[in-house]
Design an enzyme around this catalytic site. Structure first.
Site, mmCIF file in Angstrom:
data_model
loop_
_atom_site.group_PDB
_atom_site.id
_atom_site.type_symbol
_atom_site.label_atom_id
_atom_site.label_comp_id
_atom_site.label_asym_id
_atom_site.label_seq_id
_atom_site.Cartn_x
_atom_site.Cartn_y
_atom_site.Cartn_z
ATOM 1 C CE LYS A 121 -4.192 -2.210 0.395
ATOM 2 N NZ LYS A 121 -3.431 -3.452 -0.047
ATOM 3 C CE LYS A 137 -6.796 1.722 -0.753
ATOM 4 N NZ LYS A 137 -6.212 1.812 -2.051
ATOM 5 N NE ARG A 174 -2.791 -6.176 -10.144
ATOM 6 C CZ ARG A 174 -3.009 -7.063 -9.074
ATOM 7 N NH1 ARG A 174 -2.678 -8.257 -9.302
ATOM 8 N NH2 ARG A 174 -3.465 -6.630 -7.762
ATOM 9 N NE ARG A 179 -8.095 -6.136 -10.573
ATOM 10 C CZ ARG A 179 -7.391 -5.813 -9.569
ATOM 11 N NH1 ARG A 179 -6.877 -6.629 -8.639
ATOM 12 N NH2 ARG A 179 -6.688 -4.558 -9.488
ATOM 13 N NE ARG A 223 -14.735 -5.741 -0.247
ATOM 14 C CZ ARG A 223 -14.692 -6.824 0.606
ATOM 15 N NH1 ARG A 223 -13.722 -7.026 1.194
ATOM 16 N NH2 ARG A 223 -15.614 -7.699 0.753
ATOM 17 C CG ASP A 244 -4.253 -3.229 -7.940
ATOM 18 O OD1 ASP A 244 -3.828 -3.959 -8.902
ATOM 19 O OD2 ASP A 244 -4.536 -3.336 -6.957
ATOM 20 C CD GLU A 303 -2.868 -3.184 -3.349
ATOM 21 O OE1 GLU A 303 -2.498 -3.969 -2.464
ATOM 22 O OE2 GLU A 303 -3.791 -3.680 -4.021
ATOM 23 C CG ASN A 356 -0.956 -5.940 -5.682
ATOM 24 O OD1 ASN A 356 -1.177 -6.215 -4.715
ATOM 25 N ND2 ASN A 356 -1.635 -4.853 -6.436
HETATM 26 N N1 LIG Z 1 -9.440 5.084 -3.752
HETATM 27 C C1 LIG Z 1 -10.165 4.051 -4.059
HETATM 28 N N2 LIG Z 1 -11.372 4.552 -4.544
HETATM 29 C C2 LIG Z 1 -12.524 3.660 -4.782
HETATM 30 N N3 LIG Z 1 -12.476 2.365 -4.550
HETATM 31 C C3 LIG Z 1 -11.134 1.865 -4.005
HETATM 32 C C4 LIG Z 1 -9.942 2.709 -3.727
HETATM 33 N N4 LIG Z 1 -9.062 2.192 -3.243
HETATM 34 C C5 LIG Z 1 -9.609 0.893 -3.326
HETATM 35 N N5 LIG Z 1 -10.594 0.774 -3.813
HETATM 36 C C6 LIG Z 1 -11.520 -0.480 -3.991
HETATM 37 O O1 LIG Z 1 -10.830 -1.576 -3.014
HETATM 38 C C7 LIG Z 1 -10.291 -2.479 -3.756
HETATM 39 C C8 LIG Z 1 -9.147 -3.092 -3.126
HETATM 40 O O2 LIG Z 1 -8.100 -2.034 -3.048
HETATM 41 P P1 LIG Z 1 -6.633 -2.274 -3.103
HETATM 42 O O3 LIG Z 1 -6.073 -0.794 -2.764
HETATM 43 O O4 LIG Z 1 -6.385 -2.515 -4.389
HETATM 44 O O5 LIG Z 1 -6.366 -3.080 -1.979
HETATM 45 P P2 LIG Z 1 -6.133 -4.930 -2.036
HETATM 46 O O6 LIG Z 1 -6.329 -5.387 -3.670
HETATM 47 O O7 LIG Z 1 -4.835 -5.250 -1.608
HETATM 48 O O8 LIG Z 1 -7.141 -5.443 -1.070
HETATM 49 C C9 LIG Z 1 -10.298 -2.165 -5.152
HETATM 50 O O9 LIG Z 1 -10.377 -3.242 -6.130
HETATM 51 C C10 LIG Z 1 -11.446 -1.180 -5.084
HETATM 52 O O10 LIG Z 1 -12.725 -1.816 -5.436
HETATM 53 MG MG LIG Z 2 -5.645 -4.443 -5.284
#
Ligand SMILES: Nc1ncnc2c1ncn2[C@@H]1O[C@H](COP(=O)(O)OP(=O)(O)O)[C@@H](O)[C@H]1O
Ligand SMILES: [Mg+2]
Length: 327
Positions: free
Chosen positions: A133, A168, A218, A232, A240, A280, A288, A290
């Site tokens: 993150k 997060k 991604r 996605r 999410r 991401d 993000e 990864n």
């Molecule tokens: N700034 C953001 N605004 C809107 N949705 C978000 C945002 N950050 C993350 N998300 C949502 O949360 C999900 C997971 O976030 P992410 O930061 O990629 O963490 P991880 O995949 O490691 O759990 C993303 O696929 C998206 O749907």
């Molecule tokens: Mg992610």
């Protein structure tokens, strides 16, 4: 080549989804020998890193009516033996997060692999240094407005200013613990207290990007170069977009803005030995990076007709060849 993969127990992996299996399969098809092990099966002795290795042979998956189909059983393991990792040409560290003590100690053990003899993907110090993150925060032109804090008041001020945010945990993956946050939420204080373990552990709080409804992209980077991408979409009942939370996948292109983001991160990734990475991107913002066990290549191969696994293994062949010619 001889390749070792440090993965979660293989019986828990999904051959039709997991990138580790796609990479092992590609290596096997290209004529290489592959062994598997786990983070808890690594040791140091005589100043070298060792692992309990098992040779693995896969039955490759087949694409039938646009879906991957695996044989049953889909893998065969040999007996195990304690082997110096220096006998391997390359070692992939692909244990899934959380990045906890046992994960971190595995990276310290991998520091005892001689990187002049064995290519480590990704570099143990690189993985250790790159919280998935927080690594994105250094690319200030690419990220949405974001804070990291354990302070409830500070988080409240940020969320009030932004209207809506996403909270997060710093060490999770696959949507785990990701929460939508509004200051008017009657659970606001409890959400922050639970997520920060009563103000003891910082979390990331990021402005909510409404473009997430159009997808969380991604992009797979190999040595800093984008080699494929996948969009996605959320299931509709969940905000999410993760595949693990029921999101669906769709074919996509890499936009000029996203190419620009790749260029911004490339040099730093190479410096940090982060060779195989998945970034991401939501609405043109980097959310993000990864580095532990990025996934997506089975889905990209299925949608785009590519063979990204071959590209990764061929890149390793080439970089080892050019390294050996230099010697
Ligand atoms: N700034 C953001 N605004 C809107 N949705 C978000 C945002 N950050 C993350 N998300 C949502 O949360 C999900 C997971 O976030 P992410 O930061 O990629 O963490 P991880 O995949 O490691 O759990 C993303 O696929 C998206 O749907
Ligand atoms: Mg992610």
């Amino acid at each position: 080549m001889k390749l070792a993969f440090i993965i979660d127990p293989i019986h828990l992996l999904d051959p039709c989804h997991d990138t580790s299996i796609a990479l092992i399969e590609a290596a096997q098809i290209l004529g290489h020998e592959v062994w598997v092990t786990q983070a808890n099966l690594l040791s140091v002795a005589e100043g070298k890193a060792w692992a309990v290795l098992q040779r693995v042979e896969l039955v490759p998956v087949q694409l039938v009516e646009r879906r991957w189909i695996a044989a049953n059983p889909w893998y065969k393991l040999s007996d195990s033996s304690l082997t110096s990792l220096e006998t391997m040409d390359a070692v992939f560290m692909r244990t899934d997060p959380p990045v906890n003590d046992s994960y971190l100690y595995a990276t310290y053990i991998l520091d005892y692999v001689d990187q002049n003899k064995t290519l480590l993907i990704n570099s143990p110090s690189g993985i250790r240094g790159a919280n998935e993150k927080m690594y994105a925060l250094q690319f200030t032109k690419a990220i949405p407005e974001t804070i990291v804090s354990a302070d409830k008041q500070f988080i409240r001020q940020f969320v009030e200013a932004k209207g809506a945010a996403v909270l997060k945990p710093l060490g999770n993956k696959a949507g785990e613990g990701i929460l939508f946050l509004q200051s008017s939420d009657r659970n606001f204080n409890s959400i922050v207290e639970l997520s920060t373990l009563q103000g003891r552990v910082p979390v990331m709080v990021q402005t909510y990007l409404p473009e997430a409804k159009e997808g969380d992209k991604r992009i797979i980077l190999l040595n800093g170069e984008p080699i494929g991408a996948l969009n996605r979409l959320s299931s509709g009942t969940d905000f999410r977009n993760n595949m693990a939370t029921g999101g669906t996948v769709a074919q996509t292109e890499i936009t000029p803005r996203e190419h620009e983001i790749c260029t911004q991160v490339a040099e730093r990734l190479r410096q940090d030995g982060l060779i195989f990475v998945g970034i991401d991107v939501i609405g043109g913002y980097l959310t993000e990076v990864n580095v532990t066990s990025p996934t997506g290549i089975r889905e990209i191969d299925r949608l785009d007709g590519t063979h990204l696994g071959y590209q990764v293994i061929q890149w390793i062949e080439q970089s080892l060849n050019s390294r050996r010619q230099e010697e």
